[in-house]
Design an enzyme around this catalytic site. Structure first.
Site, PDB file in Angstrom:
ATOM      1  N   LEU A  71      -5.565  -4.592   5.726  1.00 14.58           N
ATOM      2  CA  LEU A  71      -4.331  -4.867   6.444  1.00 14.58           C
ATOM      3  C   LEU A  71      -4.483  -4.529   7.928  1.00 14.58           C
ATOM      4  CD1 LEU A  71      -1.750  -6.078   5.332  1.00 14.58           C
ATOM      5  CD2 LEU A  71      -0.791  -3.783   5.156  1.00 14.58           C
ATOM      6  N   CYS A  97      -3.382  -1.529  -3.643  1.00 15.10           N
ATOM      7  CA  CYS A  97      -2.794  -0.876  -2.482  1.00 15.10           C
ATOM      8  C   CYS A  97      -1.766   0.166  -2.921  1.00 15.10           C
ATOM      9  CB  CYS A  97      -2.132  -1.910  -1.571  1.00 15.10           C
ATOM     10  SG  CYS A  97      -1.419  -1.194  -0.075  1.00 15.10           S
ATOM     11  N   GLN A 148      -5.725 -13.010  -0.388  1.00 12.23           N
ATOM     12  CA  GLN A 148      -5.241 -11.918  -1.222  1.00 12.23           C
ATOM     13  C   GLN A 148      -3.720 -11.907  -1.215  1.00 12.23           C
ATOM     14  OE1 GLN A 148      -5.254  -7.577  -0.587  1.00 12.23           O
ATOM     15  NE2 GLN A 148      -6.519  -7.449  -2.426  1.00 12.23           N
TER      16      GLN A 148
END
Length: 328
Positions: free
Chosen positions: A16, A96, A66
């Protein structure tokens, strides 16, 4: 029968705020073989967001989207959109650990609900012809026994998923930040190796703590793929040896200086379309890691690259701080 996996002997992890399309274009200059991943994109952003969250450069292939989400119909809809845009595969984020992700009911918390992940996989595969994989941890919180991971993999595989990327750490959903979750829970490579032994028909890649291609090659003796994250970002020229060392191709011949020069036309095109210089150049800071002049390269780009007046000429100015060694 449609292809269920995208072979990925080596891949760069979705990160990210890091692995955006500019970063991926840059990485692709150094490796033609590495499979590249987008940052995690949520189904909500794709369906309701005002921006184009699926844009990528054609040069990035093979590239994997993703997805973050847990609603099977929304996941299927976004998978179909990704297929239409030309992505090579889709990966579901079940790794995550951030609070924001948990509140959206996706990421690592989904390990506790393998049947929902399985439903998402099935819905996505029914909607598309491109492969769907899952990226997961080895456990969450106190659910970190091997049988918990084994049950998760078996349930999702029964729904048709044949490819898994396993971060060899568990995730603490409470008490640790995402950064701490990448560093504090101990690595357990043996658990991922055990998965491959127990599920030999599945394609299993390992992620977490791998810093060199020598380490990657060692993992490939037992697994189908290796995913490297932060090291590929901090030391991107590592990618220049991937094709030769891990795939047996002829050595990649671009020097670091040549990589920079090849980036300049790309940056010029992107800036004409509204991109800022820094949004692209920031991915290049680690290119000369460990070399004479690397600190001056980083300093000049870091101090001036974010200015609105910055242009590709700054790259050449920074490049002059790094001695160029003629290729032998």
């Amino acid at each position: 029968m449609k292809t269920k996996i995208l072979p990925q002997r080596f891949s760069v992890a979705p990160m990210l705020d890091w692995t955006d399309r500019h970063c991926r274009y840059f990485h692709r200059l150094m490796s033609k073989r590495a499979v590249l991943y987008t940052e995690m994109v949520t189904t909500g952003a794709i369906i309701h967001g005002k921006g184009d969250y699926l844009a990528f450069n054609t040069e990035e292939h093979p590239v994997v989207l993703q997805l973050g989400g847990s609603h099977p119909a929304e996941m299927a809809h976004c998978a179909k959109l990704a297929e239409q845009r030309g992505y090579d595969a889709i990966n579901i984020n079940v790794g995550c650990p951030s609070d924001r992700v948990q509140n959206g009911m996706f990421g690592a918390c989904l390990m506790a609900n393998p049947h929902l992940v399985a439903d998402c996989v099935k819905a996505m595969q029914d909607a598309t012809d491109i492969p769907v994989s899952v990226k997961t941890r080895i456990g969450i919180d106190d659910s970190d026994e091997y049988y918990f991971l084994q049950d998760f993999i078996a349930t999702v595989a029964d729904a048709g998923c044949q490819q898994f990327v396993v971060h060899a750490r568990k995730a603490w959903l409470k008490g640790l930040s995402p950064k701490e979750n990448r560093e504090i829970p101990p690595l357990n490579y043996q658990r991922v190796h055990q998965l491959k032994q127990d599920f030999p028909a599945l394609d299993i890649s390992i992620n977490g703590g791998i810093k060199t291609l020598v380490e990657a090659a060692e993992q490939l003796q037992q697994l189908d793929g290796v995913m490297i994250g932060r090291e590929a970002y901090a030391n991107p020229y590592l990618l220049s040896q991937v094709d030769s060392l891990l795939y047996g191709d002829a050595p990649q011949t671009l020097t670091e200086h040549e990589v920079v020069r090849q980036m300049i036309p790309y940056i010029e095109r992107q800036m004409q379309e509204g991109a800022r210089f820094w949004h692209i150049a920031r991915h290049m800071l680690g290119l000369f890691q460990g070399q004479p002049g690397a600190r001056q390269w980083r300093r000049l780009l870091s101090e001036q690259g974010h200015l609105s007046s910055a242009t590709p000429a700054l790259l050449l100015q920074a490049l002059s701080k790094v001695p160029e060694v003629a290729a032998e």
